[in-house]
Enzyme design. Structure first.
Site, mmCIF file in Angstrom:
data_model
loop_
_atom_site.group_PDB
_atom_site.id
_atom_site.type_symbol
_atom_site.label_atom_id
_atom_site.label_comp_id
_atom_site.label_asym_id
_atom_site.label_seq_id
_atom_site.Cartn_x
_atom_site.Cartn_y
_atom_site.Cartn_z
ATOM 1 N N ASN A 1 3.226 -4.049 5.259
ATOM 2 C CA ASN A 1 2.231 -4.019 4.182
ATOM 3 C C ASN A 1 0.927 -4.603 4.718
ATOM 4 O O ASN A 1 0.804 -5.813 4.887
ATOM 5 C CB ASN A 1 2.742 -4.840 2.986
ATOM 6 C CG ASN A 1 1.705 -4.933 1.871
ATOM 7 O OD1 ASN A 1 0.719 -4.195 1.870
ATOM 8 N ND2 ASN A 1 1.920 -5.828 0.919
ATOM 9 N N TRP A 2 -0.008 -3.713 4.990
ATOM 10 C CA TRP A 2 -1.282 -4.175 5.584
ATOM 11 C C TRP A 2 -2.234 -4.752 4.541
ATOM 12 O O TRP A 2 -3.313 -5.215 4.880
ATOM 13 C CB TRP A 2 -1.944 -3.018 6.348
ATOM 14 C CG TRP A 2 -1.453 -2.915 7.766
ATOM 15 C CD1 TRP A 2 -0.213 -3.267 8.222
ATOM 16 C CD2 TRP A 2 -2.184 -2.464 8.904
ATOM 17 N NE1 TRP A 2 -0.129 -3.050 9.570
ATOM 18 C CE2 TRP A 2 -1.323 -2.552 10.018
ATOM 19 C CE3 TRP A 2 -3.473 -1.968 9.097
ATOM 20 C CZ2 TRP A 2 -1.724 -2.181 11.308
ATOM 21 C CZ3 TRP A 2 -3.869 -1.587 10.386
ATOM 22 C CH2 TRP A 2 -3.005 -1.710 11.478
ATOM 23 N N LYS A 3 -1.882 -4.641 3.282
ATOM 24 C CA LYS A 3 -2.748 -5.132 2.200
ATOM 25 C C LYS A 3 -4.155 -4.534 2.380
ATOM 26 O O LYS A 3 -4.271 -3.412 2.836
ATOM 27 C CB LYS A 3 -2.723 -6.659 2.171
ATOM 28 C CG LYS A 3 -1.284 -7.193 2.148
ATOM 29 C CD LYS A 3 -1.148 -8.651 1.875
ATOM 30 C CE LYS A 3 0.339 -9.021 1.861
ATOM 31 N NZ LYS A 3 0.597 -10.409 1.520
ATOM 32 N N GLY B 1 3.869 -8.838 5.871
ATOM 33 C CA GLY B 1 2.417 -8.786 5.689
ATOM 34 C C GLY B 1 1.701 -9.034 7.004
ATOM 35 O O GLY B 1 1.646 -8.167 7.885
ATOM 36 N N SER C 1 6.083 -14.664 4.951
ATOM 37 C CA SER C 1 5.951 -15.312 6.260
ATOM 38 C C SER C 1 7.057 -14.917 7.248
ATOM 39 O O SER C 1 7.506 -15.743 8.047
ATOM 40 C CB SER C 1 5.875 -16.833 6.101
ATOM 41 O OG SER C 1 4.733 -17.189 5.339
ATOM 42 N N GLU D 1 10.361 -11.748 -2.735
ATOM 43 C CA GLU D 1 9.230 -12.427 -2.092
ATOM 44 C C GLU D 1 8.845 -13.663 -2.900
ATOM 45 O O GLU D 1 8.091 -13.555 -3.881
ATOM 46 C CB GLU D 1 8.020 -11.492 -2.039
ATOM 47 C CG GLU D 1 8.195 -10.271 -1.167
ATOM 48 C CD GLU D 1 6.859 -9.790 -0.613
ATOM 49 O OE1 GLU D 1 6.762 -9.651 0.598
ATOM 50 O OE2 GLU D 1 5.916 -9.586 -1.397
ATOM 51 N N HIS E 1 3.974 -6.280 -6.647
ATOM 52 C CA HIS E 1 3.700 -7.297 -5.616
ATOM 53 C C HIS E 1 3.062 -8.511 -6.294
ATOM 54 O O HIS E 1 2.275 -8.372 -7.235
ATOM 55 C CB HIS E 1 2.766 -6.717 -4.547
ATOM 56 C CG HIS E 1 2.686 -7.608 -3.344
ATOM 57 N ND1 HIS E 1 1.912 -8.742 -3.333
ATOM 58 C CD2 HIS E 1 3.301 -7.554 -2.131
ATOM 59 C CE1 HIS E 1 2.053 -9.345 -2.159
ATOM 60 N NE2 HIS E 1 2.892 -8.635 -1.417
ATOM 61 N N GLU F 1 0.712 -10.360 -5.488
ATOM 62 C CA GLU F 1 -0.762 -10.363 -5.533
ATOM 63 C C GLU F 1 -1.275 -9.510 -6.695
ATOM 64 O O GLU F 1 -2.311 -9.802 -7.289
ATOM 65 C CB GLU F 1 -1.316 -9.884 -4.181
ATOM 66 C CG GLU F 1 -1.221 -10.983 -3.132
ATOM 67 C CD GLU F 1 -0.944 -10.496 -1.720
ATOM 68 O OE1 GLU F 1 -1.212 -9.326 -1.410
ATOM 69 O OE2 GLU F 1 -0.437 -11.312 -0.914
ATOM 70 N N GLY G 1 2.069 -15.413 3.016
ATOM 71 C CA GLY G 1 0.817 -15.711 3.723
ATOM 72 C C GLY G 1 0.620 -17.175 4.067
ATOM 73 O O GLY G 1 -0.465 -17.586 4.477
HETATM 74 P P1 13P Z 1 3.167 -12.335 4.748
HETATM 75 O O1 13P Z 1 4.187 -11.702 5.658
HETATM 76 O O2 13P Z 1 1.785 -12.325 5.284
HETATM 77 O O3 13P Z 1 3.627 -13.666 4.264
HETATM 78 O O4 13P Z 1 3.086 -11.400 3.438
HETATM 79 C C1 13P Z 1 4.252 -11.051 2.794
HETATM 80 C C2 13P Z 1 3.926 -10.005 1.805
HETATM 81 O O5 13P Z 1 3.301 -10.255 0.815
HETATM 82 C C3 13P Z 1 4.359 -8.634 2.111
HETATM 83 O O6 13P Z 1 4.158 -7.801 1.017
#
Ligand code: 13P
Length: 263
Positions: free
Chosen positions: A13-15, A241, A220, A175, A103, A105, A181
């Site tokens: 997931n590159w966001k 992420g 993470s 998650e 998600h 976010e 993150g």
């Molecule tokens: P990170 O791997 O950067 O913690 O992000 C996880 C995430 O939100 C994947 O959708």
């Protein structure tokens, strides 16, 4: 050893990060080092504006053909006057097979509640997109011992509207919000405990779901810790992420998934 029925899966997931140039480089290196895709499903979720071009790059390179495309967010309607939103049907049309829904976010920054998440899951299914449903508790909820209560609430609104036929294909990504993150994941034993809970929860709808539905961990996940999650019997892969932005790290995670989950 995982039941063969639940093919291990790693999602990038590159966001809202990267650029077209970075994606091209990433895909080129991925193609040169592709892992055994009979043993692992890899799903790439780039920023939506690039999906159409990414699909074309995938089609041009045979080594990339097994790579699946996912979209990071879709709306709960297929068409209409919804400025700025993305139709699941249109995402399917340009080559997506999967869609992230719920998600944290989206839930936190864009105030998506359980009801909207449930509507989005339903719309995704109607468009023939398989939802990757993200669930997870905040740090406060975990401290208050409410993890299972929160997860049940997040799942229930979605599950009660889905038939067995649909539910058996859903992917759940656990998650914990506070682990996203931050560089600090949840300990693998605790992830396993939650995933066991989620599997038992699935069994309440239908015993078969317990064995069919893939449950990933996200938060993470990195090159040096992915193994610890994959070694757990109830973790079927990872939603990654930050660590997916670096192709070498992402490949390390994919290789670990292949070697550990197919033992
Ligand atoms: P990170 O791997 O950067 O913690 O992000 C996880 C995430 O939100 C994947 O959708």
């Amino acid at each position: 050893m995982k039941p063969l029925i639940r093919k291990p899966c790693v999602v990038a997931n590159w966001k809202m990060q990267g650029s077209f140039e970075k994606i091209e480089t990433f895909l080129k290196q991925l193609a040169h080092n592709m892992v055994d895709v009979n043993q692992l499903e890899i799903i790439f979720c780039p920023p939506s504006v690039y999906i159409d071009s990414v699909k074309k790059l995938i089609l041009k390179n045979k080594a990339l053909h097994p790579l699946k495309l996912g979209i990071q967010n879709t709306y709960c309607e297929q068409t209409g006057a919804f400025t700025g939103e993305i139709s699941p049907l249109m995402a399917k049309e340009i080559g997506c097979d999967y869609g992230l829904v719920g998600h944290s976010e989206r839930r936190t920054l864009f105030h998506e509640d359980d009801t909207l998440v449930a509507r989005k899951v339903l719309a995704a299914y109607h468009a023939n997109l398989v939802p990757i449903l993200c669930v997870g508790e905040t740090a406060k909820e975990r401290d208050e011992g409410k993890t299972f209560e929160v997860l049940s609430r997040q799942l229930e609104v979605v599950f009660q509207q889905l038939s067995f036929e649909w539910l058996q294909t859903i992917i759940i990504a656990y998650e914990p919000v506070w682990a996203i993150g931050t560089g600090v994941p949840l300990a693998s034993e605790s992830v396993e405990a939650v995933n066991v809970y989620l599997r038992d929860y699935l069994a309440r709808y239908d015993e078969k779901l317990k064995h069919l539905v893939r449950i990933l961990y996200g938060g993470s996940v990195k090159g040096d810790n992915a193994k610890s999650f994959f070694a757990m019997g109830n973790v079927d892969g990872a939603l990654v992420g930050n660590a997916s932005l670096q192709v070498e790290t992402f490949l390390t995670i994919c290789r670990d998934a292949v070697s550990i989950m197919n033992q």
